[in-house]
Design a protein around this motif. Structure first.
Motif, PDB file in Angstrom:
ATOM      1  N   GLY A 127       0.936  -1.089   0.047  1.00  0.00           N
ATOM      2  CA  GLY A 127      -0.056  -0.102   0.146  1.00  0.00           C
ATOM      3  C   GLY A 127       0.868   1.262   0.067  1.00  0.00           C
ATOM      4  N   PRO A 128       0.180   2.346  -0.214  1.00  0.00           N
ATOM      5  CA  PRO A 128       0.776   3.642  -0.335  1.00  0.00           C
ATOM      6  C   PRO A 128       1.511   4.206   0.748  1.00  0.00           C
ATOM      7  N   SER A 129       1.057   3.552   2.008  1.00  0.00           N
ATOM      8  CA  SER A 129       1.876   4.250   3.210  1.00  0.00           C
ATOM      9  C   SER A 129       2.589   3.033   4.207  1.00  0.00           C
ATOM     10  N   ASP A 130       2.527   1.847   3.235  1.00  0.00           N
ATOM     11  CA  ASP A 130       3.042   0.703   4.288  1.00  0.00           C
ATOM     12  C   ASP A 130       4.679   0.757   4.157  1.00  0.00           C
ATOM     13  N   PRO A 131       5.201  -0.116   5.390  1.00  0.00           N
ATOM     14  CA  PRO A 131       6.683   0.219   5.462  1.00  0.00           C
ATOM     15  C   PRO A 131       7.323  -0.539   4.298  1.00  0.00           C
ATOM     16  N   ILE A 132       8.552  -0.363   4.118  1.00  0.00           N
ATOM     17  CA  ILE A 132       9.345  -1.252   3.163  1.00  0.00           C
ATOM     18  C   ILE A 132      10.251  -2.082   3.831  1.00  0.00           C
ATOM     19  N   PRO A 133       9.963  -3.628   4.038  1.00  0.00           N
ATOM     20  CA  PRO A 133      10.613  -4.278   4.595  1.00  0.00           C
ATOM     21  C   PRO A 133      12.191  -4.773   4.122  1.00  0.00           C
ATOM     22  N   ALA A 134      12.959  -3.648   4.329  1.00  0.00           N
ATOM     23  CA  ALA A 134      14.294  -3.744   3.839  1.00  0.00           C
ATOM     24  C   ALA A 134      15.057  -4.720   4.556  1.00  0.00           C
ATOM     25  N   HIS A 135      14.613  -5.171   5.629  1.00  0.00           N
ATOM     26  CA  HIS A 135      15.353  -6.206   6.453  1.00  0.00           C
ATOM     27  C   HIS A 135      15.361  -7.613   5.745  1.00  0.00           C
ATOM     28  N   LEU A 136      14.385  -7.559   4.530  1.00  0.00           N
ATOM     29  CA  LEU A 136      14.468  -8.989   3.877  1.00  0.00           C
ATOM     30  C   LEU A 136      15.569  -9.053   2.937  1.00  0.00           C
ATOM     31  N   ASP A 137      16.140  -7.773   2.546  1.00  0.00           N
ATOM     32  CA  ASP A 137      17.395  -7.741   1.905  1.00  0.00           C
ATOM     33  C   ASP A 137      18.592  -7.935   2.673  1.00  0.00           C
ATOM     34  N   SER A 138      19.087  -9.334   2.818  1.00  0.00           N
ATOM     35  CA  SER A 138      20.288  -9.470   3.440  1.00  0.00           C
ATOM     36  C   SER A 138      21.551  -8.914   2.770  1.00  0.00           C
ATOM     37  N   SER A 139      21.808  -8.375   1.476  1.00  0.00           N
ATOM     38  CA  SER A 139      22.643  -7.643   1.131  1.00  0.00           C
ATOM     39  C   SER A 139      22.756  -6.288   1.396  1.00  0.00           C
ATOM     40  N   ASN A 140      21.809  -5.799   2.171  1.00  0.00           N
ATOM     41  CA  ASN A 140      21.766  -4.400   2.677  1.00  0.00           C
ATOM     42  C   ASN A 140      22.034  -3.258   1.310  1.00  0.00           C
ATOM     43  N   VAL A 173       0.887   5.780  -9.073  1.00  0.00           N
ATOM     44  CA  VAL A 173       2.323   5.923  -8.596  1.00  0.00           C
ATOM     45  C   VAL A 173       3.001   4.573  -8.080  1.00  0.00           C
ATOM     46  N   SER A 174       4.120   4.275  -8.353  1.00  0.00           N
ATOM     47  CA  SER A 174       4.884   3.085  -7.680  1.00  0.00           C
ATOM     48  C   SER A 174       6.136   3.445  -7.514  1.00  0.00           C
ATOM     49  N   TYR A 198       8.279  -4.614  -1.996  1.00  0.00           N
ATOM     50  CA  TYR A 198       8.965  -3.956  -2.661  1.00  0.00           C
ATOM     51  C   TYR A 198       8.398  -3.223  -3.898  1.00  0.00           C
ATOM     52  N   CYS A 199       6.975  -3.202  -3.879  1.00  0.00           N
ATOM     53  CA  CYS A 199       6.361  -2.342  -4.850  1.00  0.00           C
ATOM     54  C   CYS A 199       5.185  -1.766  -4.385  1.00  0.00           C
ATOM     55  N   PRO A 200       5.282  -0.749  -3.509  1.00  0.00           N
ATOM     56  CA  PRO A 200       4.466   0.107  -2.973  1.00  0.00           C
ATOM     57  C   PRO A 200       3.889   0.874  -4.300  1.00  0.00           C
ATOM     58  N   MET A 201       2.370   0.932  -3.961  1.00  0.00           N
ATOM     59  CA  MET A 201       1.452   1.802  -5.181  1.00  0.00           C
ATOM     60  C   MET A 201       0.455   2.298  -4.540  1.00  0.00           C
ATOM     61  N   GLY A 202      -0.100   3.439  -5.275  1.00  0.00           N
ATOM     62  CA  GLY A 202      -1.141   4.260  -4.830  1.00  0.00           C
ATOM     63  C   GLY A 202      -1.088   5.734  -5.165  1.00  0.00           C
ATOM     64  N   PRO A 203      -1.497   6.583  -4.358  1.00  0.00           N
ATOM     65  CA  PRO A 203      -2.633   6.303  -3.540  1.00  0.00           C
ATOM     66  C   PRO A 203      -3.837   5.911  -4.230  1.00  0.00           C
ATOM     67  N   MET A 204      -4.101   6.132  -5.426  1.00  0.00           N
ATOM     68  CA  MET A 204      -5.209   6.104  -6.324  1.00  0.00           C
ATOM     69  C   MET A 204      -5.062   5.752  -7.572  1.00  0.00           C
ATOM     70  N   ILE A 205      -5.862   5.281  -8.471  1.00  0.00           N
ATOM     71  CA  ILE A 205      -5.824   5.156  -9.637  1.00  0.00           C
ATOM     72  C   ILE A 205      -6.666   6.507 -10.314  1.00  0.00           C
ATOM     73  N   THR A 292       0.784  11.236  -3.867  1.00  0.00           N
ATOM     74  CA  THR A 292       2.022  10.725  -3.175  1.00  0.00           C
ATOM     75  C   THR A 292       1.559   9.273  -2.518  1.00  0.00           C
ATOM     76  N   ILE A 293       3.015   8.596  -2.709  1.00  0.00           N
ATOM     77  CA  ILE A 293       3.084   7.297  -1.946  1.00  0.00           C
ATOM     78  C   ILE A 293       4.305   7.835  -0.982  1.00  0.00           C
ATOM     79  N   ARG A 294       4.178   7.328   0.173  1.00  0.00           N
ATOM     80  CA  ARG A 294       5.198   7.672   1.353  1.00  0.00           C
ATOM     81  C   ARG A 294       5.291   6.584   2.238  1.00  0.00           C
ATOM     82  N   ASN A 295       6.478   5.774   1.973  1.00  0.00           N
ATOM     83  CA  ASN A 295       7.041   4.715   2.795  1.00  0.00           C
ATOM     84  C   ASN A 295       8.214   4.654   3.429  1.00  0.00           C
TER      85      ASN A 295
END
Ligand code: MG
Length: 298
Positions: A127-140, A173-174, A198-205, A292-295
């Motif tokens: 979603g457009p305000s969801d956190p991006i779980p970068a902890h899943l990226d072991s390569s930082n 927006v993505s 890793y693909c936040p989208m929104g806030p609307m179409i 705007t999407i804000r993550n």
């Protein structure tokens, strides 16, 4: 029309943003006969849009909700197919990626002769305000890519450039969030770009009739308040009709398909040394006239 998907009592529900930009019409109240799933709604084509518009015209106050109070989901929270994406589709970004050392598919020149098309897993959409779980990226090495996404409105194959806009339902927006080291290490980009969230989208179409020509759109990506990307969508190397003609030449496009059109110059690997996202960073991607999407990175 401005359409969004929000969570109501735990269920995805469709809303139409009113002219004031502050209130929405809850279609589950105003038009209970319409599907409350964006894919099914898009499949109805103009008929669905007409029914939604008519329902909004006579909606009672109990169908009105404050936009600020809603928990927004991605406009299409569960795409039926992978998100189609375009690589190296702005000149200056093509050069920065070419020069970064992270492009395992690099050819002799930065700008490709033909569109580079790859996909992201449906489970990357958030979603457009969801956190991006970068902890899943072991390569930082997580990086942002603000992009205009095109939503396909009707099925077609062999679509010509001249007819391409007839197949566009609207735009959103993505952020094509990317784990750069994984993108490079695995050669093909699927793994590095498909992590969950890793693909936040929104806030609307914004539907094609309301949005106008995408050449008038402007994209801006801001990280922690600092502008990193600032570009006109008119600067795409391969424009939207070209992309639709290319992909649909042998692949049937379907209603609800999403095409992320590529990112402009200014991503983190364009810095020397590269600047990757870290916990607590906030990435905002704005496209006028969509929103705007804000993550936040977690
Ligand atoms: Mg991209």
């Amino acid at each position: 029309m401005r359409l969004l998907t929000f969570k109501k009592n735990g269920t995805a529900t469709l809303g139409v943003v009113e002219v004031d930009g502050q209130t929405i019409i809850d279609l589950s109240v105003a038009a209970p006969d319409l599907p409350q799933d964006m894919n099914s709604f898009i499949e109805l084509g103009n008929d669905g849009l007409k029914k939604a518009a008519a329902a909004c015209d006579k909606a009672s106050d109990d169908a009105r909700l404050k936009l600020a109070d809603l928990e927004l989901l991605a406009p299409i929270p569960n795409p039926r197919r992978n998100v189609m994406c375009v690589g190296r589709n702005y000149h200056e970004h093509a050069q920065e990626f070419h020069d970064s050392g992270f492009d395992a598919t690099a050819g002799a020149t930065a700008v490709p002769d033909d569109p580079i098309i790859f996909t992201k897993a449906t489970t990357s959409v958030s979603g457009p305000s969801d956190p991006i779980p970068a902890h899943l990226d072991s390569s930082n090495s997580t990086d942002y890519e603000g992009e205009l996404a095109v939503i396909i409105g009707k099925e077609g194959r062999g679509i010509s450039k001249a007819d391409a806009f007839d197949y566009v339902f609207g735009y959103t927006v993505s952020n094509d969030v990317t784990a750069r080291t994984q993108q490079h290490k695995h050669k093909q980009w699927f793994i590095g770009k498909s992590l969950d969230g890793y693909c936040p989208m929104g806030p609307m179409i914004v539907t094609a009739d309301e949005a106008g020509h995408p050449d008038t759109f402007h994209l801006k990506t801001v990280v922690n308040g600092e502008t990193r990307q600032d570009a006109s969508v008119a600067d795409l190397i391969f424009d939207i009709p070209t992309l639709i003609e290319c992909i649909s030449a042998g692949i049937t496009l379907k209603p609800g398909d999403i095409i992320a059109t590529g990112t402009p110059v200014g991503v983190g690997i364009g810095f020397e040394p590269p600047v990757f996202l870290k916990k607590g960073d906030v990435v905002e991607v704005t496209i006028e006239p969509i929103g705007t999407i804000r993550n936040e990175i977690e």
